[in-house]
Design an enzyme around this catalytic site. Structure first.
Site, short mmCIF file in Angstrom:
data_model
loop_
_atom_site.label_atom_id
_atom_site.label_comp_id
_atom_site.label_asym_id
_atom_site.label_seq_id
_atom_site.Cartn_x
_atom_site.Cartn_y
_atom_site.Cartn_z
N LEU B 215 0.82 -1.22 0.00
CA LEU B 215 0.00 0.00 0.00
C LEU B 215 0.85 1.26 0.00
O LEU B 215 0.32 2.37 0.13
CB LEU B 215 -0.98 0.04 1.18
CG LEU B 215 -1.91 -1.16 1.34
CD1 LEU B 215 -2.86 -0.93 2.52
CD2 LEU B 215 -2.71 -1.42 0.09
N GLY B 246 1.02 2.72 -6.63
CA GLY B 246 0.40 1.66 -5.84
C GLY B 246 0.31 2.13 -4.40
O GLY B 246 0.24 1.34 -3.48
N ASN B 247 0.34 3.46 -4.25
CA ASN B 247 0.38 4.08 -2.93
C ASN B 247 -1.04 4.44 -2.51
O ASN B 247 -1.67 5.31 -3.10
CB ASN B 247 1.27 5.33 -2.99
CG ASN B 247 1.41 6.00 -1.65
OD1 ASN B 247 0.92 5.49 -0.64
ND2 ASN B 247 2.06 7.15 -1.63
N CYS B 248 -1.53 3.75 -1.51
CA CYS B 248 -2.93 3.93 -1.09
C CYS B 248 -3.03 4.67 0.24
O CYS B 248 -4.10 4.72 0.84
CB CYS B 248 -3.61 2.57 -0.97
SG CYS B 248 -3.56 1.61 -2.46
N VAL B 249 -1.92 5.18 0.75
CA VAL B 249 -1.91 5.75 2.09
C VAL B 249 -1.49 7.22 2.04
O VAL B 249 -0.60 7.59 1.29
CB VAL B 249 -0.93 4.96 2.99
CG1 VAL B 249 -1.02 5.45 4.42
CG2 VAL B 249 -1.26 3.47 2.93
#
Lengths: 176, 434
Positions: B215, B246-249
């Site tokens: 994440l 792909g960075n979800c944070v």
């Protein structure tokens, strides 16, 4: 285990995993100590706070242990994540037979303490978050340690039920 | 390398029987696109919705934003390593559906975040309140593990964006539809670039990519950025989707794929190229977890800058906390190598702005651009419609980012708003001289 090479060959370096993440409590590896129940916390059912973990790491770094990774998460605030895991490597440098603190580790852990202390009043606590959230947070903490552990020679995988499994070399971990 | 961006301005989205563009209106065949995305058996459900600027709509939690693009010319397709093959991109002609975005949403893991309000005070903080948004609500299958679920959602967004542009391609090639603008970007060979504009300072861009783990990852030509050594990339490659989020944070300061496609630092360096400076290259580097990786990557990135012989670098960060150390290492290593630096970051200075802004600093970092304080509080009024994982809204708001009130309003830090303090400057916050 982390290795360092000397003229006489390879010297194994002990490691210390300081954590309040239950997923790591059973992690065993030669030379790896998992510190999960120190500093007034005598059983794993009452886990440390993330701030406790950072504080123990800081005190240990003052005794010469070296950070294997940055002590802060990337992109996650202390008040959003009840867990913290920090891997330390045994002292490498000695002066008059006493371990010499690693200055970069000292600098980074001090900066991390400032961040954690600034959120002391709003820290996420393991017992205060919903179980599903705690499970996700524990899993993410473990995931974000994966690369560090792998580079230190502790390959670990997490199964679908999100429990940790040692890949090899399992035996009772050493105590400090 | 020369790239032409053929932009069609999209002013409205609607669902219809076939997908195509006419007079700025993009019609989307909802069933066709949903079925196309559901070909991935790891998805249990897909639903589409649209949101336009000014509407009383809240979208959350947004995972990624992608601008629809596809190649008009021969050669490798956009989003290499995912949609296109792994061969180079950044040359030829690319079709861009400008003014719109594909927003992916769906629950991956708690805590969730990433709010886009299309109107009201929250809209003032997110650039995606200004785009016509096709919202793709994704539901991974229950047996899909978290790593795979993130991947499934990431790829679904890319597929949807590529599908939309591809369906408009024929109309452009047959000249039934003309691009509103065509912009050309040139990235000459180094032998040429080094000798261009001898009276102007040579400048490079050190482009930091989040790469901490699940994440928190970024992909370059399909490769996990934590596995790369810093390397050179042509700025035109970024425009063809060579860098995928792909960075979800940390919604406020993550670089979504849309932002990588439209990097404002690159845009401004191009705008000043040949006038104020000689923009000679982009160095991508990562933000890894271990100290050994941090040392290695910062030293290597600066070594590449020295090999280019640049006099100055712009260095942009992604995220906060741990990556602040990478930013600072890149800074002092470059400065001590005689390369002047300008840093682009954001701040976590507390709700009153009085706390330490970054987790690390150095005396050499004396030219720093801030994208704002992510801790500032805002009250978001209730919206008539919520798209996404609505039942989890209370967890987002109440449990972590503020409080969800009975009337549906939310009190949050702007950290929860997508792109609020974006560290590439892709944000609506700014400082203006009056």
């Amino acid at each position: 285990m982390m290795e360092r090479r000397t003229l006489s060959g390879v010297v194994m370096r002990r490691m210390l995993l300081i954590t309040n993440n239950r997923l790591f409590f059973g992690l065993c590896r030669p030379g790896l100590s998992v510190v999960a129940a120190l500093e007034g916390c005598n059983d794993a059912s009452t886990p440390l706070t993330s701030l406790d973990v950072v504080r123990i790491a800081r005190d240990t770094i003052h005794r010469g242990w070296v950070l294997a990774h940055h002590p802060l998460y990337g992109n996650v605030r202390p008040r959003l994540q009840p867990f913290r895991t920090i891997l330390l490597l045994e002292p490498e440098r000695f002066v008059d037979g006493r371990p010499e603190p690693d200055l970069l580790s000292l600098h980074l852990i001090s900066e991390a303490m400032t961040v954690y202390e600034s959120e002391r009043e709003s820290l996420a606590l393991v017992d205060a978050v919903p179980e599903s959230l705690a499970r996700d947070c524990a899993f993410l903490d473990a995931e974000l340690m994966k690369e560090t552990l792998a580079q230190a020679g502790v390959p670990a995988t997490w199964s679908s039920d999100r429990t940790i499994t040692c890949c090899r070399g399992q035996r009772e971990g050493e105590r400090l | 390398m020369k790239l032409e961006l053929h932009r069609i301005r999209i002013s409205k989205l609607e669902f219809g029987s076939s997908t195509g563009v006419r007079n700025g209106v993009l019609t989307v065949n909802k069933d066709e696109l949903e079925k196309f995305l559901l070909e991935d058996e790891r998805l249990a459900g897909v639903s589409l919705d649209v949101a336009h600027p000014g509407e009383s709509v809240r979208i959350l939690p947004v995972k990624d934003a992608v601008e629809p693009r596809c190649k008009l010319s021969e050669g490798n397709e956009v989003f290499p390593g995912f949609i296109g093959d792994v061969d180079p991109v950044g040359e030829g002609k690319t079709l861009v559906l400008e003014g719109m975005a594909v927003l992916t949403t769906g629950r991956l893991v708690a805590p969730q975040e990433g709010i886009v309000d299309m109107s009201g005070p929250g809209a003032e903080y997110t650039p995606f309140s200004q785009t016509c948004n096709l919202v793709v609500v994704l539901e991974p299958s229950e047996e899909v593990k978290l790593h795979e679920a993130e991947s499934v959602c990431r790829i679904a967004g890319l597929k949807a964006a590529h599908y939309l542009a591809s369906r408009c391609k024929e109309a452009v090639l047959s000249q039934a539809v003309a691009a509103d603008t065509v912009e050309t970007f040139d990235a000459p060979a180094l032998t040429e670039a080094m000798h261009a504009y001898p009276n102007l300072p040579k400048v490079a861009y050190i482009y930091m990519l989040q790469s901490q783990g699940l994440l928190h990852d970024t992909y370059v030509y399909g490769v996990d950025a934590k596995k790369i050594l810093p390397t050179l990339i042509s700025p035109t490659e970024t425009m063809d989707g060579a860098i995928i989020s792909g960075n979800c944070v940390s919604a406020c300061d993550k670089n979504s794929t849309y932002v990588h496609q439209n990097n404002p630092v690159i845009k401004q360096l191009y705008a000043r190229h040949g006038k104020e400076l000689n923009f000679v290259g982009v160095i991508i580097t990562n933000e890894n977890v271990t100290l050994a990786d941090k040392k290695r990557s910062s030293s290597y990135a600066v070594k590449l800058a020295r090999m280019l012989g640049v006099e100055a670098c712009v260095i942009s960060e992604e995220g906060f906390g741990n990556p602040d150390a990478d930013l600072v290492m890149n800074c002092w290593k470059a400065e001590r190598a005689g390369i002047k630096t300008v840093l682009v970051t954001d701040e976590y200075a507390g709700r009153d702005g009085s706390s330490q802004s970054l987790a690390d600093s150095c005396p050499e970092g004396n030219a720093c651009v801030t994208a704002g304080n992510a801790n500032m509080m805002i009250t978001l009024p209730p919206m008539e419609k919520v798209i996404g994982d609505a039942p989890k809204a209370d967890i987002i708001a109440g449990g972590f980012f503020g409080s969800l009130r009975e009337d549906g309003s939310m009190e949050v830090e702007i950290q929860a708003i997508l792109g609020a303090t974006n560290e590439l400057g892709f944000t609506r916050l700014g400082a203006y001289t009056i």
